[in-house]
Design a protein around this motif. Structure first.
Motif, short mmCIF file in Angstrom:
data_model
loop_
_atom_site.label_atom_id
_atom_site.label_comp_id
_atom_site.label_asym_id
_atom_site.label_seq_id
_atom_site.Cartn_x
_atom_site.Cartn_y
_atom_site.Cartn_z
N LEU A 64 0.93 -1.19 -0.02
CA LEU A 64 0.20 0.12 0.26
C LEU A 64 0.83 1.05 -0.12
N LYS A 65 1.89 1.12 0.65
CA LYS A 65 2.92 2.28 0.75
C LYS A 65 3.63 2.63 -0.57
N LEU A 66 4.01 1.42 -1.29
CA LEU A 66 4.48 1.52 -2.66
C LEU A 66 3.52 2.13 -3.61
N LEU A 67 2.25 1.65 -3.58
CA LEU A 67 1.19 2.13 -4.66
C LEU A 67 1.24 3.70 -4.35
N HIS A 103 1.91 5.16 -7.72
CA HIS A 103 0.90 5.09 -8.56
C HIS A 103 0.09 6.63 -8.73
N PRO A 104 -0.06 6.97 -10.10
CA PRO A 104 -0.81 8.42 -10.00
C PRO A 104 -2.26 8.54 -9.54
N GLY A 105 -2.82 7.34 -9.84
CA GLY A 105 -4.36 7.10 -9.03
C GLY A 105 -4.62 7.04 -7.56
N SER A 106 -3.28 7.02 -6.73
CA SER A 106 -3.50 6.91 -5.19
C SER A 106 -3.05 8.12 -4.85
N ARG A 107 -3.05 9.11 -5.78
CA ARG A 107 -2.36 10.75 -5.32
C ARG A 107 -3.10 10.95 -3.78
#
Length: 51
Positions: A20-23, A27-31
């Motif tokens: 979750l921290k990596l994403l 990941h642009p969707g998890s801004r």
């Protein structure tokens, strides 16, 4: 409950937290994502989510 079904729900809290921290970082969707540690703490450290 069927053994095969239960095995699919075996989790390691540290691994989920790491992903979750990596994403969240990459990941642009998890801004706007914020990790909820209260919810995360409800997962087993290394076990089945049904236990």
């Amino acid at each position: 409950m069927d053994r095969q079904f239960c095995r699919r729900f075996h989790v390691r809290r540290a691994a989920i937290e790491a992903w979750l921290k990596l994403l969240a970082a990459n990941h642009p969707g998890s801004r706007d994502f914020t990790l909820n540690y209260d919810n995360l703490s409800q997962l087993p450290e290394d076990g089945n989510v049904f236990d």
